[in-house]
Scaffold this active site. Structure first.
Site, PDB file in Angstrom:
ATOM      1  N   ASP A 198       4.125   8.099   8.497  1.00 28.94           N
ATOM      2  CA  ASP A 198       4.068   6.912   7.640  1.00 28.94           C
ATOM      3  C   ASP A 198       5.264   6.972   6.690  1.00 28.94           C
ATOM      4  O   ASP A 198       5.488   7.989   6.032  1.00 28.94           O
ATOM      5  CB  ASP A 198       2.748   6.922   6.855  1.00 28.94           C
ATOM      6  CG  ASP A 198       2.222   5.524   6.596  1.00 28.94           C
ATOM      7  OD1 ASP A 198       3.032   4.669   6.197  1.00 28.94           O
ATOM      8  OD2 ASP A 198       1.011   5.297   6.775  1.00 28.94           O
TER       9      ASP A 198
ATOM     10  N   GLU B 163       5.069  -2.838   8.580  1.00 32.34           N
ATOM     11  CA  GLU B 163       3.960  -3.588   7.998  1.00 32.34           C
ATOM     12  C   GLU B 163       4.552  -4.779   7.259  1.00 32.34           C
ATOM     13  O   GLU B 163       5.368  -4.602   6.349  1.00 32.34           O
ATOM     14  CB  GLU B 163       3.176  -2.690   7.034  1.00 32.34           C
ATOM     15  CG  GLU B 163       1.861  -3.308   6.623  1.00 32.34           C
ATOM     16  CD  GLU B 163       1.279  -2.712   5.344  1.00 32.34           C
ATOM     17  OE1 GLU B 163       0.071  -2.853   5.158  1.00 32.34           O
ATOM     18  OE2 GLU B 163       2.019  -2.133   4.544  1.00 32.34           O
TER      19      GLU B 163
ATOM     20  N   ASP C 295      -6.806   0.093   5.552  1.00 31.73           N
ATOM     21  CA  ASP C 295      -6.804  -0.948   4.526  1.00 31.73           C
ATOM     22  C   ASP C 295      -7.874  -1.999   4.767  1.00 31.73           C
ATOM     23  O   ASP C 295      -7.865  -3.051   4.125  1.00 31.73           O
ATOM     24  CB  ASP C 295      -5.442  -1.673   4.507  1.00 31.73           C
ATOM     25  CG  ASP C 295      -4.374  -0.853   3.830  1.00 31.73           C
ATOM     26  OD1 ASP C 295      -4.718   0.085   3.086  1.00 31.73           O
ATOM     27  OD2 ASP C 295      -3.187  -1.147   4.052  1.00 31.73           O
TER      28      ASP C 295
HETATM   29  O1  TEU Z   1      -0.664  -1.819   2.110  1.00 33.10           O
HETATM   30  C1  TEU Z   1       0.010  -3.035   1.906  1.00 33.10           C
HETATM   31  C2  TEU Z   1      -0.692  -4.081   1.225  1.00 33.10           C
HETATM   32  O2  TEU Z   1      -0.142  -5.146   1.017  1.00 33.10           O
HETATM   33  C3  TEU Z   1      -2.081  -3.816   0.719  1.00 33.10           C
HETATM   34  O3  TEU Z   1      -2.130  -3.982  -0.646  1.00 33.10           O
HETATM   35  C4  TEU Z   1      -3.006  -4.737   1.385  1.00 33.10           C
HETATM   36  O4  TEU Z   1      -2.768  -6.056   0.948  1.00 33.10           O
HETATM   37  C5  TEU Z   1      -4.401  -4.365   1.022  1.00 33.10           C
HETATM   38  O5  TEU Z   1      -4.579  -3.024   1.393  1.00 33.10           O
HETATM   39  C6  TEU Z   1      -5.381  -5.212   1.791  1.00 33.10           C
HETATM   40  O6  TEU Z   1      -6.660  -4.786   1.489  1.00 33.10           O
HETATM   41  C7  TEU Z   1       0.074  -0.660   2.204  1.00 33.10           C
HETATM   42  C8  TEU Z   1      -0.804   0.502   2.573  1.00 33.10           C
HETATM   43  O7  TEU Z   1      -1.292   0.335   3.866  1.00 33.10           O
HETATM   44  C9  TEU Z   1      -1.879   0.629   1.537  1.00 33.10           C
HETATM   45  O8  TEU Z   1      -2.813   1.622   1.856  1.00 33.10           O
HETATM   46  C10 TEU Z   1      -1.196   0.947   0.239  1.00 33.10           C
HETATM   47  O9  TEU Z   1      -2.138   0.933  -0.796  1.00 33.10           O
HETATM   48  C11 TEU Z   1      -0.077  -0.036  -0.086  1.00 33.10           C
HETATM   49  O10 TEU Z   1       0.734  -0.365   1.011  1.00 33.10           O
HETATM   50  C12 TEU Z   1       0.832   0.561  -1.125  1.00 33.10           C
HETATM   51  O11 TEU Z   1       1.577   1.591  -0.572  1.00 33.10           O
END
Ligand code: TEU
Length: 618
Positions: free
Chosen positions: A108, A277, A354
């Site tokens: 990641d 992402e 997430d």
């Molecule tokens: O998530 C990206 C993100 O935009 C998240 O805030 C998303 O909208 C939310 O999880 C939806 O429920 C990534 C990672 O996958 C997440 O775990 C992290 O918290 C975030 O980035 C910050 O690094």
């Protein structure tokens, strides 16, 4: 190679096109040293299990050095593994062990922000003339005069953090504010600074040199911020801070930075896989830019149209009255926009760390149909085009945290931030009365139980007969870092390994099936039978035009409801021909093999039981 050729040949095929990737959330996968926390040695012990699923790669959520404010997405050293997980040598062992089973490791890459404990930030915040000052995004506050004449400092703009509140943090050391789109402990890096980019590239090479297969890139579309950092339009008048994703996603230099990273780093290694992402990005033209091969940016991305289907207009935790027709048309739209034929690749996913569990989000939330829903969704995912991602526990039909677990025990920063923010808003509206957290929790319980990220983060239930469901041997007062779901007797790996009709066995079977029919299922085209609001989602998959190997056309028929008397009439082929279809797989067959052999003709009716899926060939 230069791409000015007006008639480009079809894109090359790579290993990652037909790959299935298994996401591991390391804290919750397997604890090997009884400290209540999952670790890399634990993953190594389970490599054989992972291989038995039939996947090609593992995406490992962050296990770098971190303060764990956002569960490892706040990294304080990109080249170190946090001691709770092990060491860099453990990762090397994991890479080697996975390779023995023909699997690759994807790390990641979280480079929109670091932890505030990262040495870069420590240096940056130390003084205005620190050589690393410009590595982060610092601004002076806005002075605002209140009605009584006092002057207060406000954040430099009105952006709202993803975890609520302002996206800016005041730092008294230098009397300035830094941008942090996520938690206050996650300051955003300044990608416009060339030294930042070089430093990140160096850290990427560190892992690529160890032989990883590629990267999953966290919020990669947020790294280029708009010039002048303008205020976001006011869409939520009750709040001081406004959602601003449309401003900070897909910024002015985003494609330049990704191409630079590709040229300077990724292309130096062999056939690296990258998955970006890309939240808050729905315009197909914008999406395609990231993944058209001739642009030399990313291999594929996570696009969130489908993932957001149950999120209301007021944000993730507001209800949405989505219908099956929305689900069908969203899937169809992206299957057609991004396909091998269309020259831009995509991913298929229904879960991650997430999100809540797909059986709970897309099923009827009851225990009766739970495993049927899980199999039907497995059939859906394994018959769609794209690189398939599954999240740990999905293969056994893990559901959301049980209703008996109080929401006050949910631990995720997004859930907590949301509850806290809502409470503050309510309190501001009703200053005469103390608003208790309990009141807020009761109000939103249903949405949190349905959608919180906590549901995707609980420990893997390996064995229903062992303490902590076999996740951890912790004892003497040491407990797993987060609760094991209370349904582990019903849903665990050991149990499902024994039964031929388990969800686990079904996933194994469908992944093998996908591999066998990759020409059609992975690379082929997609055409829905109909996009109405009926209970059945049916679609054709056809091999590429001019495909060398003679491959079948495939028809998938999925009853997406609990109605056990759902009638479906067999369609014609995509060209309108009457065809004879033979059944290859059935999600509700009892004997573990499919109910294969049966044939149907166009126009003939078939009766589908609750959440039953069929796959036929013609
Ligand atoms: O998530 C990206 C993100 O935009 C998240 O805030 C998303 O909208 C939310 O999880 C939806 O429920 C990534 C990672 O996958 C997440 O775990 C992290 O918290 C975030 O980035 C910050 O690094």
């Amino acid at each position: 190679m230069h791409h000015s050729d007006p008639h480009p040949s079809p894109p090359a095929r790579h290993w990652w096109h037909s790959a299935t990737v298994y996401q591991i959330y390391p804290a919750s996968f397997k604890d090997s040293n009884a400290d209540g926390f999952g670790d890399i040695q634990g993953i190594i012990e389970k490599v054989e299990y992972i291989a038995s699923l039939g996947v090609d790669a593992v995406w490992l959520s962050p296990c770098y050095k971190s303060q764990y404010v956002d569960m490892g997405y706040d990294i304080s050293d990109y080249r170190q593994i946090d001691q709770r997980f092990g060491t860099v040598e453990d990762i090397e062992r994991l890479i080697a062990r996975l390779a023995e089973c023909n699997m690759k490791l994807l790390m990641d890459l979280v480079i929109n922000h670091t932890s505030d404990q990262h040495a870069w930030f420590q240096e940056s915040r130390s003084s205005l003339d620190s050589p690393k000052r410009d590595w982060y995004i610092w601004r002076k506050g806005k002075s605002v005069t209140l009605p009584d004449g006092t002057i207060v400092q406000k954040p430099p703009n009105n952006w709202e953090s993803q975890f609520k509140g302002s996206a800016w943090q005041y730092d008294e050391i230098t009397n300035e504010w830094y941008l942090r789109l996520f938690a206050k402990e996650q300051p955003d890096l300044n990608w416009d600074n060339r030294d930042v980019r070089e430093a990140v590239y160096g850290d990427m090479r560190f892992w690529l040199d160890k032989g990883i297969g590629g990267f999953r890139m966290d919020v990669i579309n947020m790294i280029s911020k708009p010039n002048g950092l303008p205020d976001a339009p006011v869409t939520n008048p009750r709040s001081e801070y406004q959602p601003a994703a449309s401003l900070y996603c897909n910024g002015p230099h985003i494609h330049g930075y990704i191409r630079e990273m590709r040229q300077e780093v990724l292309d130096e290694y062999e056939d690296v896989m990258t998955v970006g992402e890309v939240p808050f990005t729905f315009d197909p033209a914008e999406v395609r830019k990231y993944v058209e091969p001739e642009r030399k940016e990313l291999c594929m991305l996570f696009q969130f149209d489908l993932f957001g289907i149950d999120m209301g207009s007021g944000g993730k935790f507001t209800p949405s009255d989505w219908q099956l027709k929305d689900l069908k048309s969203t899937i169809s739209k992206w299957q057609q926009l991004l396909s091998f034929t269309s020259g831009a690749w995509q991913t298929v996913f229904l879960e991650s760390h997430d999100a809540a569990r797909s059986v709970s989000r897309f099923g009827d939330r009851g225990q009766d149909n739970r495993f049927r829903v899980a199999k039907m969704l497995a059939m859906l995912e394994t018959t769609l085009a794209g690189t398939l991602f599954m999240h740990q526990g999905q293969e056994i039909g893990m559901a959301n945290l049980a209703e008996d677990i109080p929401i006050e025990e949910y631990m995720d920063i997004e859930t907590k931030g949301f509850l806290h923010d809502l409470r503050q808003l309510r309190q501001a509206a009703e200053p005469d009365r103390v608003i208790e957290l309990k009141e807020i929790v009761d109000e939103v319980a249903d949405q949190v139980r349905l959608k919180a990220r906590d549901h995707g983060r609980m420990p893997m239930p390996w064995d229903g007969n062992k303490p902590n469901a076999g996740f951890s041997e912790a004892r003497d007062g040491i407990r797993p870092w987060t609760r094991v779901n209370s349904d582990f007797d019903l849903c665990n790996v050991a149990h499902q390994e024994k039964f031929t009709h388990s969800v686990l066995k079904f996933w194994q079977r469908m992944l093998a099936f996908r591999r066998q029919h990759a020409e059609t299922l992975v690379f082929g085209d997609f055409e829905p039978v109909a996009l109405d609001n009926g209970p059945v989602f049916a679609y054709h998959r056809t091999p590429l035009a001019g495909s060398v190997n003679k491959s079948n056309n495939i028809l998938a028929i999925l009853n997406m409801t609990s109605n056990s008397n759902t009638v479906f009439r067999m369609p014609t082929s995509t060209r309108g021909d009457v065809v004879e279809l033979s059944l290859l797989e059935c999600s509700r067959s009892k004997n573990g093999h499919s109910c294969a052999g049966q044939t149907y003709t166009t126009g003939e009716e078939v009766l589908l039981r609750a959440y039953e899926g069929l796959v036929l060939a013609y």
